[in-house]
Scaffold this motif. Structure first.
Motif, PDB file in Angstrom:
ATOM      1  N   PHE A   1       0.838  -1.202   0.000  1.00 24.17           N
ATOM      2  CA  PHE A   1       0.000   0.000   0.000  1.00 24.17           C
ATOM      3  C   PHE A   1       0.870   1.248   0.000  1.00 24.17           C
ATOM      4  CE2 PHE A   1       0.948  -0.419   4.474  1.00 24.17           C
ATOM      5  CZ  PHE A   1       0.863   0.861   5.015  1.00 24.17           C
ATOM      6  N   THR A   2       0.259   2.360  -0.373  1.00 22.06           N
ATOM      7  CA  THR A   2       0.893   3.668  -0.276  1.00 22.06           C
ATOM      8  C   THR A   2       0.084   4.525   0.690  1.00 22.06           C
ATOM      9  OG1 THR A   2      -0.408   4.555  -2.114  1.00 22.06           O
ATOM     10  CG2 THR A   2       1.734   3.578  -2.659  1.00 22.06           C
ATOM     11  N   CYS A   3       0.697   5.601   1.184  1.00 17.68           N
ATOM     12  CA  CYS A   3      -0.061   6.544   2.019  1.00 17.68           C
ATOM     13  C   CYS A   3       0.368   7.966   1.688  1.00 17.68           C
ATOM     14  CB  CYS A   3       0.111   6.255   3.502  1.00 17.68           C
ATOM     15  SG  CYS A   3       1.723   6.681   4.192  1.00 17.68           S
ATOM     16  N   ASP A   4      -0.608   8.868   1.724  1.00 24.13           N
ATOM     17  CA  ASP A   4      -0.369  10.278   1.406  1.00 24.13           C
ATOM     18  C   ASP A   4      -1.388  11.139   2.130  1.00 24.13           C
ATOM     19  OD1 ASP A   4       1.668  10.550  -0.979  1.00 24.13           O
ATOM     20  OD2 ASP A   4       0.411   8.825  -1.475  1.00 24.13           O
ATOM     21  N   GLY A   5      -1.035  12.431   2.279  1.00 27.54           N
ATOM     22  CA  GLY A   5      -2.029  13.388   2.709  1.00 27.54           C
ATOM     23  C   GLY A   5      -3.146  13.475   1.687  1.00 27.54           C
ATOM     24  N   ALA A   6      -4.321  13.906   2.131  1.00 28.96           N
ATOM     25  CA  ALA A   6      -5.507  13.883   1.263  1.00 28.96           C
ATOM     26  C   ALA A   6      -5.298  14.643  -0.035  1.00 28.96           C
ATOM     27  CB  ALA A   6      -6.704  14.454   2.024  1.00 28.96           C
ATOM     28  N   ASP A   7      -4.655  15.809   0.041  1.00 29.91           N
ATOM     29  CA  ASP A   7      -4.505  16.622  -1.162  1.00 29.91           C
ATOM     30  C   ASP A   7      -3.361  16.159  -2.050  1.00 29.91           C
ATOM     31  OD1 ASP A   7      -2.625  17.362   0.746  1.00 29.91           O
ATOM     32  OD2 ASP A   7      -2.542  19.444   0.081  1.00 29.91           O
ATOM     33  N   ARG A   8      -2.579  15.190  -1.574  1.00 29.68           N
ATOM     34  CA  ARG A   8      -1.432  14.708  -2.335  1.00 29.68           C
ATOM     35  C   ARG A   8      -1.613  13.301  -2.879  1.00 29.68           C
ATOM     36  NH1 ARG A   8       1.637  18.988  -3.852  1.00 29.68           N
ATOM     37  NH2 ARG A   8       1.927  20.424  -2.111  1.00 29.68           N
ATOM     38  N   MET A   9      -2.745  12.691  -2.580  1.00 24.72           N
ATOM     39  CA  MET A   9      -2.962  11.315  -3.010  1.00 24.72           C
ATOM     40  C   MET A   9      -2.920  11.142  -4.531  1.00 24.72           C
ATOM     41  SD  MET A   9      -5.860   8.561  -1.832  1.00 24.72           S
ATOM     42  CE  MET A   9      -5.472   8.715  -0.105  1.00 24.72           C
ATOM     43  N   PRO A  10      -3.419  12.100  -5.336  1.00 20.89           N
ATOM     44  CA  PRO A  10      -3.315  11.899  -6.788  1.00 20.89           C
ATOM     45  C   PRO A  10      -1.884  11.677  -7.268  1.00 20.89           C
ATOM     46  CG  PRO A  10      -4.793  13.718  -6.304  1.00 20.89           C
ATOM     47  CD  PRO A  10      -4.148  13.338  -4.998  1.00 20.89           C
ATOM     48  N   ASP A  11      -0.921  12.316  -6.622  1.00 21.97           N
ATOM     49  CA  ASP A  11       0.472  12.177  -7.024  1.00 21.97           C
ATOM     50  C   ASP A  11       1.142  10.951  -6.404  1.00 21.97           C
ATOM     51  OD1 ASP A  11       0.386  14.483  -8.549  1.00 21.97           O
ATOM     52  OD2 ASP A  11       1.037  15.774  -6.902  1.00 21.97           O
ATOM     53  N   GLY A  12       0.705  10.557  -5.200  1.00 23.64           N
ATOM     54  CA  GLY A  12       1.464   9.567  -4.454  1.00 23.64           C
ATOM     55  C   GLY A  12       0.952   8.145  -4.488  1.00 23.64           C
ATOM     56  N   TYR A  13      -0.283   7.927  -4.986  1.00 26.28           N
ATOM     57  CA  TYR A  13      -0.779   6.550  -4.971  1.00 26.28           C
ATOM     58  C   TYR A  13      -0.304   5.806  -6.221  1.00 26.28           C
ATOM     59  CZ  TYR A  13      -4.392   6.692  -8.634  1.00 26.28           C
ATOM     60  OH  TYR A  13      -5.049   6.743  -9.842  1.00 26.28           O
ATOM     61  N   LEU A  14      -0.261   4.496  -6.120  1.00 29.38           N
ATOM     62  CA  LEU A  14       0.132   3.654  -7.247  1.00 29.38           C
ATOM     63  C   LEU A  14      -1.103   2.895  -7.717  1.00 29.38           C
ATOM     64  CD1 LEU A  14       2.468   2.631  -9.025  1.00 29.38           C
ATOM     65  CD2 LEU A  14       2.801   0.784  -7.362  1.00 29.38           C
ATOM     66  N   PRO A  15      -1.579   3.145  -8.932  1.00 35.95           N
ATOM     67  CA  PRO A  15      -2.799   2.479  -9.413  1.00 35.95           C
ATOM     68  C   PRO A  15      -2.719   0.956  -9.257  1.00 35.95           C
ATOM     69  CG  PRO A  15      -2.145   4.210 -10.938  1.00 35.95           C
ATOM     70  CD  PRO A  15      -1.030   4.083  -9.929  1.00 35.95           C
ATOM     71  N   GLY A  16      -3.811   0.395  -8.744  1.00 33.19           N
ATOM     72  CA  GLY A  16      -3.880  -1.048  -8.567  1.00 33.19           C
ATOM     73  C   GLY A  16      -3.530  -1.505  -7.169  1.00 33.19           C
ATOM     74  N   TYR A  17      -3.022  -0.580  -6.333  1.00 34.68           N
ATOM     75  CA  TYR A  17      -2.623  -0.943  -4.967  1.00 34.68           C
ATOM     76  C   TYR A  17      -3.382  -0.069  -3.974  1.00 34.68           C
ATOM     77  CZ  TYR A  17       0.828  -3.810  -7.184  1.00 34.68           C
ATOM     78  OH  TYR A  17       1.415  -4.773  -7.957  1.00 34.68           O
ATOM     79  N   LEU A  18      -3.525  -0.553  -2.760  1.00 32.21           N
ATOM     80  CA  LEU A  18      -4.350   0.125  -1.774  1.00 32.21           C
ATOM     81  C   LEU A  18      -3.778   1.502  -1.442  1.00 32.21           C
ATOM     82  CD1 LEU A  18      -6.710  -0.001   0.307  1.00 32.21           C
ATOM     83  CD2 LEU A  18      -5.011  -0.828   1.953  1.00 32.21           C
ATOM     84  N   PRO A  19      -4.572   2.566  -1.620  1.00 29.15           N
ATOM     85  CA  PRO A  19      -4.139   3.886  -1.158  1.00 29.15           C
ATOM     86  C   PRO A  19      -4.672   4.144   0.251  1.00 29.15           C
ATOM     87  CG  PRO A  19      -6.046   4.132  -2.575  1.00 29.15           C
ATOM     88  CD  PRO A  19      -5.810   2.639  -2.397  1.00 29.15           C
ATOM     89  N   ALA A  20      -3.784   4.537   1.165  1.00 33.44           N
ATOM     90  CA  ALA A  20      -4.210   4.952   2.502  1.00 33.44           C
ATOM     91  C   ALA A  20      -4.035   6.461   2.607  1.00 33.44           C
ATOM     92  CB  ALA A  20      -3.394   4.238   3.570  1.00 33.44           C
ATOM     93  N   VAL A  21      -4.757   7.066   3.529  1.00 29.49           N
ATOM     94  CA  VAL A  21      -4.693   8.521   3.674  1.00 29.49           C
ATOM     95  C   VAL A  21      -4.117   8.869   5.047  1.00 29.49           C
ATOM     96  CG1 VAL A  21      -7.055   8.716   4.586  1.00 29.49           C
ATOM     97  CG2 VAL A  21      -5.995  10.675   3.423  1.00 29.49           C
TER      98      VAL A  21
END
Length: 611
Positions: A212-232
């Motif tokens: 999984f990846t994790c990012d601040g709410a406003d940064r998730m578009p840049d920091g998540y990896l498609p196909g894997y769990l995004p955490a906030v």
């Protein structure tokens, strides 16, 4: 209640099933459902708290985990710190306080799952964000990028780490549920190719569980990896959490707040963090009621010992190093004692238990003690016993001197006085001319120059320079070389011909000590004392009459102190004291004539000084 019932059916059945390593470990499955994490096909809501193994004495790991269970946690989150495991290239250390595998096994034995965060960038208010200092020896290398030189050493490290941790994944019968790749990458950049290389490195090393990846709410578009769990991180409104994760995870969950902040860290010279226990408890209640899994950052912070504190800096704010105490205003304080916040959270979690279930009792807190004042009977002036110097035409940064942390004395001669300017000072300098103290320069305050007057011809100029902590977060991560990283000039004329004396202080060193009555004031010095104890207990060294430095106790580096606060004490764990004889060494670069070192039975973390 059905979700928490599933949680606690695992959480509290610790007698002979999943959590007994003495028997055949039970095999479990852990998968992502439409809205829940699924343990053996049933919903599992993670109630997690962050704890970092290097910040807690190994002897206290189990005690802290028992406290976690007593508050109601079923999971522990931890970063993995590359720079403690590979301080020297290709030399890996997974022993003592660096034994991450034993930390995870202990959690298993205590009935706790683990969310592993080996990014390898950690931020964490930790030196260089967890990257090894030696990466900076190559001026062209770019960390957190697809730079082949960086990816090569990064991949090599992950393979070494994998040998320690692969057997501990849930897919192999262990208790590691998930593995985080990168860490808040969206706050740094947006290169999906780089993120996918991270994924590839972890998979090829053998990490076969959920990533999984994790990012601040406003940064998730840049920091998540498609196909894997995004955490906030940092988002507290349950509806917003679900909407955001749905947006980036094909319209479904599970929902995980990877960093929820019921506390905060402290910077030198700024006020101590104070986050409301009442409001934090209300937020936790709302998140749990919505079925959201939560990792509180931090449950227990501990202490950033040695020279491992980091610093923040961005385009709008100056360099700001963090204190050694990582108390974090957390539910469990720096010494592992439950706070008001601990009991408020315990009450919230208990209210979500199924009928008939109860939390374990809270272990009794071990009282702290005040030990007798320690006589500092010996003294070692550092300018009178300098090591062999490195010589160069221009001052060299720490990295070119093959030095990680600590101090360097830069010495040269000058013909006359005028405006002294240190270009790109990193981070703090004491200035002397012919042995006489002239003042200090401080990167925090954007001080890099001072006027030198009354200077004789061929005067000796000494610059005692300290690394106050490399930047751990923000756009300047790759601009992190330390010491004097530019030129030194007087009245606009660059000064050449330097001797540089290294003081890394990996240990208290082999300095020659004499009676304290022989000390010379005004120079950086070490003060040694010996004391005898019949009773052991946690204690706190009271550094309020000292200036700026650090302390070694029985060979353990306790961390830094600085009279500007807000931290004014150094926590001493009972396990590092000895019945009988003990030895302490204090370094101070600002104040002199120390004769005694007092202690307290409580911390002082909220007093600032104008010094």
């Amino acid at each position: 209640m059905s979700r928490l019932y599933a949680i606690l059916s695992v959480f509290f059945l610790c007698g002979g099933g999943f959590f007994s390593f003495a028997q055949q470990p039970a095999r479990h499955t852990f998968t992502l459902g439409e809205s829940d994490f699924l343990l053996d096909g049933k919903p599992l809501q993670m109630i997690s708290g962050e704890m970092h193994y290097p910040r807690i004495p190994r002897e206290s790991w189990r005690e802290r985990m028992k406290m976690a269970k007593a508050m109601g946690l079923n999971t522990i989150g931890t970063y993995v710190f590359w720079n403690v495991h590979e301080e020297t290239p290709r030399v890996y250390d997974f022993s003592g306080n660096n034994d991450i595998a034993e930390f995870i096994r202990t959690a298993h034995e205590e009935g706790l799952w683990v969310v592993l965060r080996p990014s390898p960038y950690v931020c964490a208010e930790w030196e260089f964000g967890g990257y090894p200092w030696w990466l900076l020896k190559d001026r062209q290398m770019q960390v957190r990028s697809t730079d082949p030189k960086f990816m090569s050493v990064y991949s090599r490290y992950i393979k070494a780490l994998a040998k320690q941790l692969i057997p501990l994944q849930i897919t192999h019968g262990g208790n590691i549920l998930m593995i985080q790749i990168e860490n808040e990458y969206g706050s740094y950049s947006n290169d999906k190719t780089y993120l996918d290389l991270n994924r590839k490195i972890f998979r090829e090393a053998g990490f076969d569980g959920i990533l999984f990846t994790c990012d601040g709410a406003d940064r998730m578009p840049d920091g998540y990896l498609p196909g894997y769990l995004p955490a906030v991180n940092g988002l507290e409104d349950p509806a917003q959490v679900k909407t955001l994760i749905n947006r980036y995870h094909n319209g479904k969950g599970p929902y995980y707040v990877a960093e929820w902040y019921p506390g905060w860290f402290d910077d030198w010279g700024k006020k101590h963090a104070d986050v409301s226990a009442e409001q934090s408890a209300k937020t936790l209640d709302q998140l749990l009621a919505a079925g959201i899994s939560v990792n509180m950052y931090m449950f227990h912070g501990g202490t950033t010992r040695g020279f491992m504190n980091g610093a923040n800096m961005n385009k709008d704010n100056p360099y700001s190093p963090q204190v050694s105490s990582y108390d974090y205003d957390a539910p469990l304080d720096e010494a592992g004692h439950p706070t008001e916040k601990f009991y408020a959270f315990r009450k919230v979690i208990a209210a979500h238990l199924p009928a008939g279930e109860t939390l374990p009792p809270v272990p009794a807190a071990k009282p702290a003690i005040k030990i007798p004042d320690i006589a500092l009977e010996q003294y070692a002036g550092l300018f009178s016993q300098l090591p062999k110097p490195e010589t160069a035409g221009q001052p060299l940064p720490f990295e070119d001197l093959d030095q990680a942390y600590g101090f360097v004395l830069y010495r040269t001669t000058i013909k006359k006085g005028g405006m002294l300017k240190l270009k790109e000072l990193r981070d703090y300098a004491q200035v002397y001319v012919d042995g006489k103290y002239q003042g200090s320069l401080d990167r925090r305050l954007k001080q890099d120059s001072m006027n030198l007057t009354g200077i004789s011809s061929d005067a000796v100029l000494d610059l005692w320079v300290e690394n106050n902590g490399r930047i751990n977060y923000g756009p300047f991560l790759n601009d992190n070389r330390h010491g004097i990283t530019g030129s030194v000039s007087v009245d606009g004329r660059e000064i050449y011909g330097w001797n540089m004396y290294r003081f890394p202080f990996k240990t208290a060193g082999t300095f020659s000590f004499s009676k304290n009555t022989d000390q010379k004031t005004g120079h950086p010095a070490l003060y040694k004392g010996r004391f005898t104890l019949q009773q052991l207990g946690d204690t706190y060294l009271d550094m309020r009459t000292f200036g700026k430095g650090f302390v070694f106790l029985n060979g353990h580096h306790l961390g830094k102190y600085w009279n500007i606060g807000p931290q004014q004490t150094l926590y001493v764990p009972a396990s590092w004291l000895r019945k009988g004889k003990n030895e302490i060494v204090v370094f101070d670069e600002l104040e002199s004539n120390h004769r005694q070192l007092p202690s307290l039975d409580h911390p002082v973390l909220d007093q600032n000084s104008k010094k």
